[in-house]
Structure formats: structure tokens, C-alpha cells
Design a protein around this motif. Sequence first.
Motif, PDB file in Angstrom:
ATOM      1  N   GLY A 161     102.157  16.033  86.163  1.00  0.00           N
ATOM      2  CA  GLY A 161     101.332  17.129  86.629  1.00  0.00           C
ATOM      3  C   GLY A 161     100.138  17.310  85.703  1.00  0.00           C
ATOM      4  N   ARG A 162      99.068  17.845  86.223  1.00  0.00           N
ATOM      5  CA  ARG A 162      97.837  17.962  85.430  1.00  0.00           C
ATOM      6  C   ARG A 162      98.053  18.764  84.154  1.00  0.00           C
ATOM      7  N   ARG A 163      98.797  19.841  84.251  1.00  0.00           N
ATOM      8  CA  ARG A 163      99.037  20.675  83.074  1.00  0.00           C
ATOM      9  C   ARG A 163      99.901  19.955  82.053  1.00  0.00           C
ATOM     10  N   ASP A 164     100.975  19.296  82.510  1.00  0.00           N
ATOM     11  CA  ASP A 164     101.860  18.573  81.589  1.00  0.00           C
ATOM     12  C   ASP A 164     101.108  17.445  80.900  1.00  0.00           C
ATOM     13  N   GLN A 224     109.219  11.635  92.854  1.00  0.00           N
ATOM     14  CA  GLN A 224     109.527  11.879  91.451  1.00  0.00           C
ATOM     15  C   GLN A 224     109.364  10.592  90.656  1.00  0.00           C
TER      16      GLN A 224
END
Length: 270
Positions: A161-164, A224
Motif C-alpha cells: 500500500g502507498r502508506r506502508d 494479496q
Amino acid sequence: MPTVSLAESARVPGTQTLDRSFALLRAIAAAGEAGATLDELCAECGASSSTTYRLLQALRQQGFVRPGTQRGRHVLGYELFALGAQAGNPGGLRDQARPALLRLAECFGDSFFLLVPDGHAVLCLERQGGKQPVRSYSEVVGGRIPMGVGQGSQVLLAHLGRRDCRDTLRHNAATLRLDYGLDAEVIAASLPSVRRLGYACGLPDRRLPGYTGLAVPIVDGAGQVLGALSCALSRPRMTAARRQALAEAMMGEVARIVGATPSAPGGLHP
């Protein structure tokens, strides 16, 4: 479930013993096949001889520590291997990837790896050496490298994910810059291309400048990311034709692993 930091653990009843036990296991692992003596472990872990001895005896009773071949030395016990084999095979991934790595290594002669994300690091779950001598960061099963180093990291970051992804690169930025000569912003800028191509070729770094590789993600039917298949080879061997053949063959093996119908060519062609 909330986690407890190392700084907080001393305030939680019973965790000091656990912390020291884990420190002992890591110190014994670092000592390798020769094993570690009681005095060496005391110095490494900062505990008294009596405390260290009691912990060693408890770990030995549980099978986590055993006597080394040299008298007075301690090595890791087989119980850790048994637990590690289970932990290192999530959903049967390691068992499914092993024959794929073998086929690829036999076909191309290069070294191939199964890598999985492990927090801010990448962990090698399995490897298969090829006929061509090669250096790599994943020299042994269980080895870790900072997320951001090598093509395996790159392809895994591209599917986070972009944040991770941003948080991981921020956390590792200093290590990437100081130890490998890699810029976190340059890595981040490369990820859209990785997503578009479906594979990563890694960014040159100052530790292994003569080597390169290619990695493809292992993505299940639900989207996933389970891990990555990666290979390592010398830079002169990575021609455009070889890059294409590696990408197609590795994508085909991933399709087998996740049970999909391969969209890549039916056979392996080095």
C-alpha cells in the motif's frame, strides 16, 4: 493486538527473562557452527554467569539449545529448526516454490530465491544455487536484507500500500543511503515502472555493483502479495533477451504456484 517495545518491556513483569533468552539465542546463532561459551554469552548479553547458566539450562530442556561438538560450547537446538520450518512455510508457499526454484536454476544456471516481506526487511525463505558463481544479499535461507535493497525488495515495495511503502522507505532511508548508496526517493520513483512491467531488475548499489537480478511478485487470487521469486546473476549475463526470458519463465512459475493458468510461454527458454 498491541505490541510492546523493547524500551517498555522492562516494565512488564516477566519480559526481562524473555528478552535475555531471545538475546542468548541470537548470540548463539551469531556464533555459528563453533558455538558460544558461557563467558562469551555473558559478555554478549550483559548478564551474570549464574543467570546466563540458568537460562541456558532452561533453553536446553526445551530443545532450543544443545551442546556443541566442542566441550563447553552451545549451539542452537533442533526445536528451533522444527518451529522455523513451520513458520517458514506460510500456506505451503515454501513447499510450492521449491520445485519452481529448482526448475529455474537448472534451466538458466543462475541462482533463484523465494523472498517474503518481514516488517522493514526482506527474508529469504528458500534458495537454489545455479551453475554460475554468484554473490547475493540472500546468501543463506533465513537471511534478511533491508527493504529497498535489490530487485526482490523493489517488486515487493511496488505491491505494498502507498502508506506502508512510504513508511518503510522512510524507516530504512539512512541504512539504504549509508550502507548501500541507495536513495529512498529514487527507489520510490522506480516503483510505477515496476508495477507496469510486472517485474523489477533492481537498482545498482555500491556493495555488489557487478551483479544484478530480476524479481516477480507472487500474488494470489485475492490480490494479496505472498512474496517474490528473485534471481541473481552477473551484469554481463543480463542481456535484453535473457531479461525477457527470465521474466516470462518466472511469471509462469508464479502462475503454477498460485494455481493460475500461465499467461507466459509454456516452456522455459534461457
